[in-house]
Design a protein around this motif. Structure first.
Motif, PDB file in Angstrom:
ATOM      1  N   ARG A 140      61.582  40.631  32.626  1.00  0.00           N
ATOM      2  CA  ARG A 140      60.454  41.428  33.101  1.00  0.00           C
ATOM      3  C   ARG A 140      59.948  42.301  31.966  1.00  0.00           C
ATOM      4  NH1 ARG A 140      59.511  46.554  34.511  1.00  0.00           N
ATOM      5  NH2 ARG A 140      58.014  47.013  36.176  1.00  0.00           N
ATOM      6  N   ILE A 141      58.627  42.415  31.849  1.00  0.00           N
ATOM      7  CA  ILE A 141      58.011  43.338  30.895  1.00  0.00           C
ATOM      8  C   ILE A 141      56.888  44.087  31.590  1.00  0.00           C
ATOM      9  CG2 ILE A 141      58.537  41.850  28.911  1.00  0.00           C
ATOM     10  CD1 ILE A 141      55.433  41.233  28.877  1.00  0.00           C
ATOM     11  N   SER A 142      56.494  45.206  31.016  1.00  0.00           N
ATOM     12  CA  SER A 142      55.346  45.963  31.505  1.00  0.00           C
ATOM     13  C   SER A 142      54.128  45.648  30.647  1.00  0.00           C
ATOM     14  CB  SER A 142      55.642  47.466  31.464  1.00  0.00           C
ATOM     15  OG  SER A 142      56.717  47.790  32.314  1.00  0.00           O
ATOM     16  N   TYR A 143      52.965  45.641  31.279  1.00  0.00           N
ATOM     17  CA  TYR A 143      51.734  45.380  30.539  1.00  0.00           C
ATOM     18  C   TYR A 143      50.576  46.129  31.198  1.00  0.00           C
ATOM     19  CZ  TYR A 143      49.358  42.478  34.027  1.00  0.00           C
ATOM     20  OH  TYR A 143      48.705  42.050  35.164  1.00  0.00           O
ATOM     21  N   GLY A 144      49.532  46.327  30.425  1.00  0.00           N
ATOM     22  CA  GLY A 144      48.302  46.899  30.947  1.00  0.00           C
ATOM     23  C   GLY A 144      47.141  45.990  30.641  1.00  0.00           C
ATOM     24  N   SER A 145      46.070  46.113  31.420  1.00  0.00           N
ATOM     25  CA  SER A 145      44.846  45.361  31.163  1.00  0.00           C
ATOM     26  C   SER A 145      43.663  46.216  31.584  1.00  0.00           C
ATOM     27  CB  SER A 145      44.839  44.031  31.923  1.00  0.00           C
ATOM     28  OG  SER A 145      44.882  44.250  33.328  1.00  0.00           O
ATOM     29  N   PHE A 146      42.485  45.864  31.099  1.00  0.00           N
ATOM     30  CA  PHE A 146      41.294  46.652  31.409  1.00  0.00           C
ATOM     31  C   PHE A 146      40.263  45.878  32.215  1.00  0.00           C
ATOM     32  CE2 PHE A 146      37.085  48.398  29.876  1.00  0.00           C
ATOM     33  CZ  PHE A 146      37.086  49.461  30.764  1.00  0.00           C
ATOM     34  N   LEU A 147      39.920  44.682  31.750  1.00  0.00           N
ATOM     35  CA  LEU A 147      38.916  43.875  32.437  1.00  0.00           C
ATOM     36  C   LEU A 147      39.591  42.797  33.272  1.00  0.00           C
ATOM     37  CD1 LEU A 147      36.393  43.355  29.483  1.00  0.00           C
ATOM     38  CD2 LEU A 147      36.404  45.172  31.213  1.00  0.00           C
ATOM     39  N   CYS A 148      38.822  42.229  34.215  1.00  0.00           N
ATOM     40  CA  CYS A 148      39.344  41.191  35.099  1.00  0.00           C
ATOM     41  C   CYS A 148      38.286  40.111  35.280  1.00  0.00           C
ATOM     42  CB  CYS A 148      39.710  41.813  36.450  1.00  0.00           C
ATOM     43  SG  CYS A 148      40.452  40.667  37.634  1.00  0.00           S
ATOM     44  N   TYR A 149      38.733  38.860  35.399  1.00  0.00           N
ATOM     45  CA  TYR A 149      37.799  37.777  35.715  1.00  0.00           C
ATOM     46  C   TYR A 149      38.518  36.716  36.527  1.00  0.00           C
ATOM     47  CZ  TYR A 149      39.309  34.015  32.471  1.00  0.00           C
ATOM     48  OH  TYR A 149      39.993  33.004  31.849  1.00  0.00           O
ATOM     49  N   ALA A 150      37.738  35.906  37.223  1.00  0.00           N
ATOM     50  CA  ALA A 150      38.283  34.835  38.052  1.00  0.00           C
ATOM     51  C   ALA A 150      37.794  33.501  37.498  1.00  0.00           C
ATOM     52  CB  ALA A 150      37.833  35.000  39.506  1.00  0.00           C
ATOM     53  N   PRO A 151      38.646  32.772  36.755  1.00  0.00           N
ATOM     54  CA  PRO A 151      38.207  31.503  36.144  1.00  0.00           C
ATOM     55  C   PRO A 151      37.643  30.509  37.151  1.00  0.00           C
ATOM     56  CG  PRO A 151      40.344  32.171  35.294  1.00  0.00           C
ATOM     57  CD  PRO A 151      40.037  33.092  36.426  1.00  0.00           C
ATOM     58  N   GLU A 152      38.137  30.537  38.386  1.00  0.00           N
ATOM     59  CA  GLU A 152      37.669  29.597  39.396  1.00  0.00           C
ATOM     60  C   GLU A 152      36.684  30.233  40.374  1.00  0.00           C
ATOM     61  OE1 GLU A 152      41.175  28.060  41.213  1.00  0.00           O
ATOM     62  OE2 GLU A 152      41.900  27.102  39.379  1.00  0.00           O
ATOM     63  N   GLY A 153      36.256  31.436  40.099  1.00  0.00           N
ATOM     64  CA  GLY A 153      35.326  32.128  40.988  1.00  0.00           C
ATOM     65  C   GLY A 153      33.930  31.538  40.921  1.00  0.00           C
ATOM     66  N   THR A 154      33.227  31.592  42.029  1.00  0.00           N
ATOM     67  CA  THR A 154      31.873  31.019  42.106  1.00  0.00           C
ATOM     68  C   THR A 154      30.819  32.052  42.477  1.00  0.00           C
ATOM     69  OG1 THR A 154      32.256  30.383  44.413  1.00  0.00           O
ATOM     70  CG2 THR A 154      32.732  28.727  42.719  1.00  0.00           C
ATOM     71  N   SER A 155      31.208  33.290  42.708  1.00  0.00           N
ATOM     72  CA  SER A 155      30.238  34.317  43.071  1.00  0.00           C
ATOM     73  C   SER A 155      29.414  34.715  41.850  1.00  0.00           C
ATOM     74  CB  SER A 155      30.951  35.549  43.624  1.00  0.00           C
ATOM     75  OG  SER A 155      31.685  36.202  42.596  1.00  0.00           O
ATOM     76  N   GLU A 156      28.353  35.452  42.101  1.00  0.00           N
ATOM     77  CA  GLU A 156      27.499  35.909  41.006  1.00  0.00           C
ATOM     78  C   GLU A 156      28.265  36.841  40.066  1.00  0.00           C
ATOM     79  OE1 GLU A 156      23.334  38.427  40.483  1.00  0.00           O
ATOM     80  OE2 GLU A 156      23.657  37.231  42.302  1.00  0.00           O
ATOM     81  N   ARG A 157      29.085  37.724  40.645  1.00  0.00           N
ATOM     82  CA  ARG A 157      29.874  38.631  39.814  1.00  0.00           C
ATOM     83  C   ARG A 157      30.906  37.874  38.990  1.00  0.00           C
ATOM     84  NH1 ARG A 157      31.219  43.730  43.873  1.00  0.00           N
ATOM     85  NH2 ARG A 157      29.103  44.608  43.908  1.00  0.00           N
ATOM     86  N   ALA A 158      31.534  36.871  39.605  1.00  0.00           N
ATOM     87  CA  ALA A 158      32.527  36.080  38.871  1.00  0.00           C
ATOM     88  C   ALA A 158      31.875  35.330  37.719  1.00  0.00           C
ATOM     89  CB  ALA A 158      33.225  35.113  39.815  1.00  0.00           C
TER      90      ALA A 158
END
Length: 218
Positions: free
Chosen positions: A4-22
Motif C-alpha cells: 500500500r502507498i499513499s498518493y495525491g491527484s488534482f485532476l480527474c477524467y473518465a477514459p470511457e465517459g461519453t458526457s460533454e464534461r467527460a
C-alpha cells in the motif's frame, strides 16, 4: 514491494465517459500527455499547476511541501541517448511544480532499465504488473544533495497505480528513513464516478491478492 502507498491527484477524467464534461476532460488530458495548448494561449501543464495552487487541499499541501524531493516517474522504456524530441511529461510536471513553489528540488532518481508494456496503449489485462514495473526500475546510486526526508514520485496519469506503487516501493527501500509517496496530476475514474475535471484527492494504492493494483477511489 509495498502492499500500500499513499498518493495525491488534482485532476480527474473518465477514459470511457461519453458526457460533454467527460469529453472536455479527455481533451485536456490529451494536451497534458503531449505538453500542448488548449485553445491558442493556454499551455495545459503550467495552467493546471496554477489551478492546483488556487485549490490546494491540506493533504496536497502536505504532500507537495517545501521539504519534498520530486522524482519524475520514468517512461515505459529506457532512455536512449541522442533521442530527438524526447518528451518526458512527468519531468515537465516536476519542473512546473518547482517553478510554482511546490517541493524543494527535483532529481531523476528512478531509471528504467527494461521496457514494460505502455499502459496508455494496452488493454487492462495486458498492462504491466507492479512486479514487472519493480523489476524494470533502478535507483541512481548518488544524490546531488543530502538524503531527503520526504520523496514524491510524480506521474502524469494514474490509472490503477502500478507505476507509482513500484516507484515508491523501490525508493522506500533505497531511502528507508524518508517518507515516500506519489502524486499524479490526473487520475482516471469510471464514468459513473466522474463529476468535474478539477477534483483534488488524497488516497491510496493497494496490491490485490492476484498481484494487481487498485486505487482509492477507483
Amino acid at each position: 514491494m509495498l502492499s500500500r502507498i499513499s498518493y495525491g491527484s488534482f485532476l480527474c477524467y473518465a477514459p470511457e465517459g461519453t458526457s460533454e464534461r467527460a469529453a472536455a476532460a479527455k481533451v485536456v488530458v490529451a494536451a497534458i500527455k503531449a505538453d500542448l495548448y488548449v485553445g491558442e494561449s493556454i499551455r495545459v501543464i503550467p495552467h493546471a499547476i496554477a489551478r492546483l495552487r488556487e485549490q490546494l487541499t491540506p493533504e496536497l499541501r502536505d504532500l507537495l511541501s517545501l521539504d519534498a524531493l520530486l522524482v519524475p516517474a520514468p517512461k515505459s522504456a529506457p532512455f536512449r541517448p541522442g533521442t530527438k524530441d524526447y518528451l518526458w511529461v512527468p519531468n515537465r510536471i516536476c519542473e512546473e511544480l518547482l517553478a510554482q513553489g511546490f517541493g524543494e528540488r527535483m532529481e531523476p532518481l528512478l531509471v528504467r532499465v527494461k521496457a514494460v508494456r505502455k499502459s496508455a496503449t494496452s488493454q487492462a489485462a495486458e498492462r504491466a504488473t507492479p512486479e514487472e514495473h519493480y523489476r524494470s526500475l533502478r535507483v541512481k546510486q548518488r544524490l546531488r544533495f543530502s538524503e531527503p526526508s520526504e520523496i514524491v514520485v510524480v506521474d502524469d496519469i494514474i490509472t490503477r497505480g502500478a507505476t507509482l506503487l513500484a516507484g515508491v516501493s523501490i525508493l522506500q527501500e533505497a531511502f528507508p528513513a524518508a517518507k515516500v509517496r506519489g502524486f499524479a496530476l490526473v487520475r482516471s475514474a469510471f464514468p459513473d464516478a466522474f463529476g468535474e475535471i478539477v477534483d483534488p484527492f488524497y488516497g491510496s494504492v493497494h496490491t490485490a491478492a492476484d498481484g494487481k493494483t487498485w486505487k482509492e477511489p477507483s
